[in-house]
Design a protein around this motif. Structure first.
Motif, mmCIF file in Angstrom:
data_model
loop_
_atom_site.group_PDB
_atom_site.id
_atom_site.type_symbol
_atom_site.label_atom_id
_atom_site.label_comp_id
_atom_site.label_asym_id
_atom_site.label_seq_id
_atom_site.Cartn_x
_atom_site.Cartn_y
_atom_site.Cartn_z
ATOM 1 N N ALA A 36 2.634 2.872 5.499
ATOM 2 C CA ALA A 36 1.399 3.427 6.065
ATOM 3 C C ALA A 36 0.219 2.915 5.261
ATOM 4 N N GLY B 146 -0.860 9.012 6.134
ATOM 5 C CA GLY B 146 0.463 8.437 6.345
ATOM 6 C C GLY B 146 1.231 8.305 5.040
ATOM 7 N N ALA C 46 5.734 7.699 9.704
ATOM 8 C CA ALA C 46 4.548 7.389 8.905
ATOM 9 C C ALA C 46 3.710 6.315 9.594
ATOM 10 N N ARG C 47 4.361 5.350 10.235
ATOM 11 C CA ARG C 47 3.611 4.309 10.944
ATOM 12 C C ARG C 47 2.913 4.872 12.179
ATOM 13 N N ASP D 265 -0.050 6.820 11.034
ATOM 14 C CA ASP D 265 -1.079 5.901 10.544
ATOM 15 C C ASP D 265 -2.032 5.493 11.665
#
Length: 514
Positions: free
Chosen positions: A123, A128, A261-262, A265
């Motif tokens: 991230a 993130g 997390a991506r 983000d």
């Protein structure tokens, strides 16, 4: 001494059950449709198992299911039967949600494998990275986290479905069948949401940041100070997986967390959906609260004096109108227009302004505008005819070009029409442009009168009499007057000449035909 209990021997019924299961697996392996039915049955069994709270010790479940997310099944194809696709390109642009049934379910396509170096963070945003920190603080096994990062980097996580309090995805491991992984997170209560939404509406920059897919530090800090925690702590994450690994979390859940997390983000509204509310609902509520906040901050306007409608419309005597102002003896002079590069010719503007003032003065005196019924072409001819007649100056030529262009004519057409207007006004222009058939009477008496004056025999055509040599012509108008015209021999290019007269002989003498 207490005798040891004998070990239970498998019965004949148990052996038959094992054999039947083995035979079923052998048959379904040969029949793809039977395999699909078996997978669907396993999915329904898994759904019933998840719907019943687990009473086993050490297994944590959320304290009360969210009614908005309970009982809903993920949409889209089953990753266990759907062939996997490899997507090449930027991971941020490839993550896109599928349209869901409502605002409380978002399904994202499988995030493609990363093409960058493996040591780069999953991230880029601070929120993130906070999600990744919570995951890595939850696990005590660095090897499982490393395997999870490898799974996430290689694109083994299928489509991710996010609902309030839950994230679900299938992760492909070492076996042919993928594992169903999920991650639970406590949803916020209604008072918590009121506190959070008030914090967003209190500062316009917070709402602008959310619309730009940003999660400002100041917003999270303000919510935390009010007792509302948006970002999860390590003990807030409740992982689950159908794999035999009892690690907490296992490598499959770790891969799901890294891919989450991506997603966070690129869109912080995914985190807010995990906490219980969708993007559309939040934006509508923030719009209402922002309007209410601005209304509270706006200073009260001063009271405007008003009159009731009954009083304004009541019958009452009106004062007499003031006497009209005395009429000016002549039209006023227009202002002087400076000559600027690229601007209109100041002399042409002066001419137009002078003409408008003269028309207004006539209208004030007589109450009638004599030019109101003119067509645009007639008015253009009138304007051009009002210019001085002593030669065409540069200003007059420029005016002719503009008027001709505006009316779709040529400057020669306009010059001929100006001569006809100066000869007889609007009737002279009609004589120039419109031939007509006059009734018996003055037109019939014109040819004997010309013959009595020793003129040659003129050739008649409608309202026109033409000299035999083709240089002179008389045209009879609706006003009973004869209009003289001249042309070069053999040209048939007629131009108005002389003053119109009721006597054709007098008009012809004015043309010099004697």
């Amino acid at each position: 001494m207490t005798p040891r209990p004998e070990a239970r021997r498998p019965s004949t019924a148990d052996s038959r059950t094992v054999d039947s299961r083995t035979e079923a697996r052998r048959l379904t392996a040969a029949d793809p449709r039977a395999e699909a039915r078996r997978l669907a049955a396993d999915a329904r069994t898994e759904a019933r198992r998840l719907a019943v709270p687990d009473s086993r010790p050490g297994v944590r479940r959320p304290t009360g299911p969210d009614p908005r997310s309970e009982g809903r099944r993920p949409t889209g194809p089953d990753p266990r039967t759907e062939p996997r696709r490899s997507v090449v390109g930027d991971s941020r642009s490839a993550v896109r949600p599928r349209p869901g049934p409502d605002d409380l379910r978002r399904t994202f396509e499988a995030v493609p494998p990363r093409t960058s170096q493996g040591d780069e963070p999953f991230a880029d945003s601070w929120w993130g990275r906070a999600w990744v920190d919570a995951l890595e603080s939850l696990s005590m096994d660095e090897a499982r986290l490393a395997r999870g990062r490898t799974y996430a980097d290689s694109g083994k996580v299928a489509a991710i479905t996010v609902t309030p309090g839950r994230v679900v995805a299938y992760v492909h491991g070492s076996r042919p069948r993928p594992y169903r992984t999920e991650l639970r997170l406590r949803v916020l209560t209604d008072p918590d949401w009121d506190t959070f939404l008030d914090a967003v509406a209190a500062r316009p920059g917070h709402l602008a940041a959310l619309l730009d897919k940003e999660m400002p530090h100041s917003l999270v800090d303000a919510a935390t100070e009010a007792g509302v925690v948006l970002l999860p702590a390590p003990d807030d994450l409740d992982p689950g997986c159908t794999c035999p690994d009892r690690g907490r979390p296992c490598k499959h859940v770790s891969a799901l967390c890294y891919q989450m997390a991506r997603l966070l983000d690129t869109d912080p509204f995914v985190l807010l959906l995990l906490r219980g509310r969708g993007e559309r609902e939040l934006l509508e509520e923030l719009g209402h609260r922002n309007a209410a906040h601005e209304a509270r901050e706006r200073p009260c306007a001063a009271t405007t004096p008003s009159v009731s409608a009954r009083e304004a419309l009541a019958d009452r005597p009106l004062p007499p109108l003031p006497a009209p102002l005395p009429l000016p003896p002549h039209p006023g002079q227009p202002p002087a227009y400076p000559g600027l590069p690229g601007a209109r010719d100041p002399l042409a503007l002066d001419h137009l302004a002078t003409d408008a003032a003269a028309r207004a003065h006539t209208l004030l005196i007589t109450g009638v505008d004599p030019l109101a019924r003119l067509t645009p072409w007639q008015d253009a001819v009138r304007l051009a005819a009002s210019r001085p007649t002593a030669g065409l100056t540069a200003t007059t030529r420029a005016l002719y070009r503009e008027l001709a262009y505006a009316t779709g004519r040529t400057p020669t057409d306009l010059a001929r029409a100006v001569a006809a207007w100066r000869q007889g006004g609007a009737e002279g222009l009609a004589v120039l442009e419109t031939p007509w058939d006059p009734p018996a009477g003055p037109f019939d008496r014109a040819r004997p009168a010309l013959a009595a004056a020793d003129f040659p025999r003129f050739h008649p055509w409608r309202n026109r009499l033409t000299h035999p040599d083709g240089t002179l012509q008389l045209r009879f108008g609706h006003d009973g007057r004869w209009y003289g015209y001249e042309s070069e021999p053999g040209e048939d290019d007629w131009w108005p000449r002389a003053t119109p007269d009721t006597d054709p002989v007098g008009t012809l003498m004015g043309l010099g035909g004697g």
